[in-house]
Design an enzyme around this catalytic site. Structure first.
Site, mmCIF file in Angstrom:
data_model
loop_
_atom_site.group_PDB
_atom_site.id
_atom_site.type_symbol
_atom_site.label_atom_id
_atom_site.label_comp_id
_atom_site.label_asym_id
_atom_site.label_seq_id
_atom_site.Cartn_x
_atom_site.Cartn_y
_atom_site.Cartn_z
ATOM 1 C CB CYS A 2 38.695 55.977 26.892
ATOM 2 S SG CYS A 2 36.872 56.550 26.796
ATOM 3 N NE ARG A 27 42.214 51.928 29.004
ATOM 4 C CZ ARG A 27 42.435 51.705 30.363
ATOM 5 N NH1 ARG A 27 42.902 50.939 30.661
ATOM 6 N NH2 ARG A 27 42.195 52.855 30.879
ATOM 7 C CD1 TRP A 73 32.407 51.236 27.497
ATOM 8 C CD2 TRP A 73 32.228 52.912 29.012
ATOM 9 N NE1 TRP A 73 31.267 50.761 28.413
ATOM 10 C CE2 TRP A 73 31.150 51.790 29.135
ATOM 11 C CE3 TRP A 73 32.269 54.047 29.526
ATOM 12 C CZ2 TRP A 73 30.475 51.913 30.295
ATOM 13 C CZ3 TRP A 73 31.301 54.221 30.705
ATOM 14 C CH2 TRP A 73 30.394 52.993 31.131
ATOM 15 C CG ASN A 99 40.647 56.843 30.021
ATOM 16 O OD1 ASN A 99 39.486 56.719 30.329
ATOM 17 N ND2 ASN A 99 41.634 56.189 30.657
ATOM 18 N N GLY A 100 38.396 59.534 30.892
ATOM 19 C CA GLY A 100 37.842 59.864 32.000
ATOM 20 C C GLY A 100 36.606 60.855 32.065
ATOM 21 C CD GLU A 484 32.748 35.763 38.019
ATOM 22 O OE1 GLU A 484 32.069 36.672 38.545
ATOM 23 O OE2 GLU A 484 33.488 35.702 37.274
ATOM 24 C CE LYS A 488 32.842 36.447 33.672
ATOM 25 N NZ LYS A 488 33.540 36.978 34.754
ATOM 26 C CD GLU A 491 30.959 39.807 32.639
ATOM 27 O OE1 GLU A 491 31.047 40.969 32.511
ATOM 28 O OE2 GLU A 491 31.367 38.999 33.033
ATOM 29 C CG HIS A 507 12.797 33.529 51.515
ATOM 30 N ND1 HIS A 507 11.979 33.272 52.290
ATOM 31 C CD2 HIS A 507 13.864 32.483 51.842
ATOM 32 C CE1 HIS A 507 12.294 32.394 53.241
ATOM 33 N NE2 HIS A 507 13.428 31.962 52.950
ATOM 34 C CE LYS A 606 40.269 42.210 31.522
ATOM 35 N NZ LYS A 606 39.299 41.381 32.141
HETATM 36 C C1 G6P Z 1 34.743 45.625 34.776
HETATM 37 C C2 G6P Z 1 35.294 44.318 33.956
HETATM 38 C C3 G6P Z 1 34.929 43.199 35.089
HETATM 39 C C4 G6P Z 1 35.667 43.476 36.391
HETATM 40 C C5 G6P Z 1 35.249 44.786 36.920
HETATM 41 C C6 G6P Z 1 36.168 45.199 38.102
HETATM 42 O O1 G6P Z 1 33.222 45.576 35.203
HETATM 43 O O2 G6P Z 1 34.362 44.239 33.050
HETATM 44 O O3 G6P Z 1 35.385 42.155 34.638
HETATM 45 O O4 G6P Z 1 35.519 42.500 37.197
HETATM 46 O O5 G6P Z 1 35.345 45.932 36.131
HETATM 47 O O6 G6P Z 1 37.543 45.453 37.711
HETATM 48 P P1 G6P Z 1 38.859 45.099 38.491
HETATM 49 O O7 G6P Z 1 39.657 45.437 37.460
HETATM 50 O O8 G6P Z 1 38.819 46.431 39.572
HETATM 51 O O9 G6P Z 1 38.979 43.970 38.882
#
Ligand code: G6P
Length: 611
Positions: A2, A27, A73, A99-100, A484, A488, A491, A507, A606
């Site tokens: 949010c 956000r 969100w 927000n929260g 990673e 990527k 997502e 395995h 994010k």
């Molecule tokens: C969310 C974002 C990711 C990020 C993660 C941790 O899931 O979409 O891109 O890696 O949070 O966030 P931070 O700000 O703690 O690295």
């Protein structure tokens, strides 16, 4: 999670709020809304993106010098017009954004319902708002007093901003656990979840702390604690330029941020690494060098992509420093009964510095006497403020929801920290130390080489864009890069992808291999190379499609693989900073080829400020 924006002053509030919401859309983006005051409240809310809200208010009364806005969100209640913020209190006078999460909202709601309150939404926010209204009515007190009383009785995390239609000269905000920045202008104030909606109006900001209340008028800023004591606002100068938060000619922020990596890695090294003199200058490490060198154990805490950076660091720190490292998901660590011993060092990695789970995990470790070392991108963020020491990644604002440039900068900082400890501890030879300094110095140039021509990667993305599943495999330093790469892809393209240690594949995941499975190998020239080549053979023998990230000059894998992505040769300790780049591009181009909004993937946000 949010985004919130608010304005009070002499200008029209709506355009400032709308622009701010667009900047904060990373956000959360499932619904948006604004509340303005012009002879009473005008509240407009819409499911969907901020652009849809903008369209829906054409021709409406938007005049106001005060306003609050929100991009959501969803936590409590599905994304819909009625669950969108701002919410309006039962008496129709108060509007609030939040927000929260209010954890005890169910009990509060029941109490209010018993008193006859009816709710228009499914949100915890509307409950808190009516709780405040009820306190105000019963105690015949000011909104500020009612808010203070209410906040002492709620549990959870929040940033809230309130306006009262009968007092359109005042904004009231409070924070616990979610970020809040105040912009201080001339006869005007701005409020936002981060500084991006503020920078074009003022560079003077105040970061609000937990359990603080801000009362804002055009020319007045009052900061108080929940005990009603006035606090002196600490005004800081923002070190952020507008260009850094704009797309600058790229189609998407994600692509811009991938292409920025030669510069961001350079910025991260700048002023710290001197390969010729053989020095690394990092005051955060220097001040705690003794504790770091003598640490019996290092525990790395992070979430998401930052957790993957932590996994790479585990390999690097154990190899160079010979200190045992554990890498923990913050969300698991905080609810276990973790064993933290005297002298243990916690390295907390977070791009935003606001991730709720990481914050609580740090607090838990801190209570047990651990030293907290933060590796963060956002200056002045919550984690920066609760860490004993740390190092910023200096990657600049990262806006695309999928983390890219922050990840490579985290790897660079973590490697420098490891090298500094190892050098002081004499756990590596002078020769390896100088080699690695030189290798680090060369990373920006090598990253630029990868980005010079990305056509081959784009073609691979287009070729495999319709795959239903993908497997990412790597070993050693490149195992976390496989994780990673898979993250990527899933997502950004919504293709189901799994990352695995290449040998562990036997395995279980090998059962999935047939001609329809794309198997991505991170197979650069390193200690594990021969073993990875064998794993590629095992996939080929079962007719899987092999796409490999390989080092320049590799003549073995090329003929075996269906497709390759080539990166310059590098020492295995710095290779992950480069091998991840083709995988970032691959997911970007796959998402674009599938017609998806790569900057705002569905259901994601994010900055995850709820647990
Ligand atoms: C969310 C974002 C990711 C990020 C993660 C941790 O899931 O979409 O891109 O890696 O949070 O966030 P931070 O700000 O703690 O690295």
């Amino acid at each position: 999670m949010c985004g919130i924006v608010a304005y009070i002053g002499h200008r029209e509030a709506y355009p400032i709020i709308l622009k701010g919401l667009k900047r904060l859309e990373y956000r959360g983006y499932d619904s948006a809304g604004v509340a303005l005051v012009n002879n009473g409240l005008n509240v407009y809310k819409k499911k969907g993106r901020v652009a849809e809200l903008e369209e829906s208010v054409v021709g409406k009364d938007l005049h106001s010098n005060i306003g609050i806005g929100h991009t959501r969100w969803a936590t409590h209640g599905e994304p819909s017009d009625r669950n969108a913020h701002p919410h309006v209190s039962a008496n129709g006078k108060l509007a609030m954004i939040h927000n929260g999460i209010i954890e005890n909202y169910a009990q509060l709601k029941k109490d209010l319902q018993n008193k006859g309150y009816q709710f228009k939404s499914d949100t915890d926010t509307e409950v808190l708002l009516n709780f405040i209204e009820d306190i105000q009515r019963n105690n015949q007190c000011t909104l500020e007093e009612a808010l203070r009383i209410a906040l002492k009785r709620v549990t959870g995390a929040y940033v809230i901003v309130l306006i009262d239609a009968e007092h359109p000269d005042t904004l009231i905000a409070a924070r616990k656990g979610s970020p809040l920045v105040i912009g201080v202008g001339k006869g005007e104030h701005f409020l936002a979840s981060d500084a991006s909606p503020i920078i074009e109006y003022t560079k003077e900001v105040v970061y609000v702390n937990d359990y603080e209340l801000a009362i804002l008028r055009g020319d007045e800023l009052i900061l108080k604690n929940l005990g009603n004591e006035k606090l002196t606002p600490y005004i800081q100068k923002l070190d952020l330029e507008l260009a850094a938060i704009e797309k600058g000619g790229y189609d998407h922020f994600m692509l811009k941020e991938i292409f920025e990596q030669p510069d961001t890695i350079f910025d991260c090294l700048r002023g710290r690494l001197d390969a010729t003199a053989g020095t690394i200058t990092m005051s955060g490490v220097q001040n705690y060098l003794e504790q770091l060198v003598n640490a019996p154990r290092i525990i790395i805490i992070a979430c998401g992509t930052s957790w993957h950076a932590g996994l790479v660091a585990e390999y690097v720190i154990e190899e160079l420093c010979r200190i045992p490292v554990e890498v923990e998901y913050a969300s698991e660590f905080r609810y276990r009964n973790p064993i933290v011993r005297k002298g243990d060092v916690i390295i907390a990695i977070s791009q935003s510095g606001e991730t709720a789970d990481t914050i609580v995990a740090i607090e838990k470790a801190k209570e047990q006497g651990a030293i907290i070392f933060g590796i963060l991108n956002v200056v002045g963020s919550s984690i920066a403020r609760i860490s004993h020491a740390g190092a910023y990644t200096h990657a600049g604002p990262e806006i695309g929801v999928a983390s890219t440039k922050a990840f490579t900068a985290q790897l660079v900082v973590l490697t420098m920290v490891a090298l500094k400890i190892a050098h002081a501890k004499k756990s590596i030879s002078e020769e390896l130390y100088s080699t690695l300094l030189k290798e680090l110095h060369e990373v920006p140039g090598k990253a630029a080489t990868i980005l010079k021509d990305t056509d081959a990667i784009k073609k691979i993305a287009e070729k495999y864009k319709d795959a239903a599943n993908a497997l990412y495999l790597g070993r050693g330093y490149n195992f976390p890069i496989a994780l990673e790469g898979a993250l990527k892809l899933k997502e950004i393209s919504y293709i189901h992808a799994e990352g695995y240690p290449a040998a562990e594949m036997k395995h279980g995941p090998i059962a999935l291999v047939d001609a329809s499975l794309s198997v991505y190998f991170v197979a650069t020239k390193d200690t594990y190379y021969e073993k990875v080549v064998s794993n590629i053979q095992e996939i080929k023998a079962r007719k899987g499609k092999v796409i490999a990230v390989i080092s320049e000059g590799d003549e073995t894998i090329g003929p075996m693989a269906d497709d390759v992505m080539i990166i310059p040769e590098a020492h295995e300790i710095v290779a992950p900073m480069l091998s991840v780049i083709p995988l970032q591009l691959l997911s970007y181009y796959t998402g674009v080829a599938r017609g998806l909004d790569v900057d705002k993937p569905r259901n994601l946000a994010k900055s995850v400020t709820v647990e």
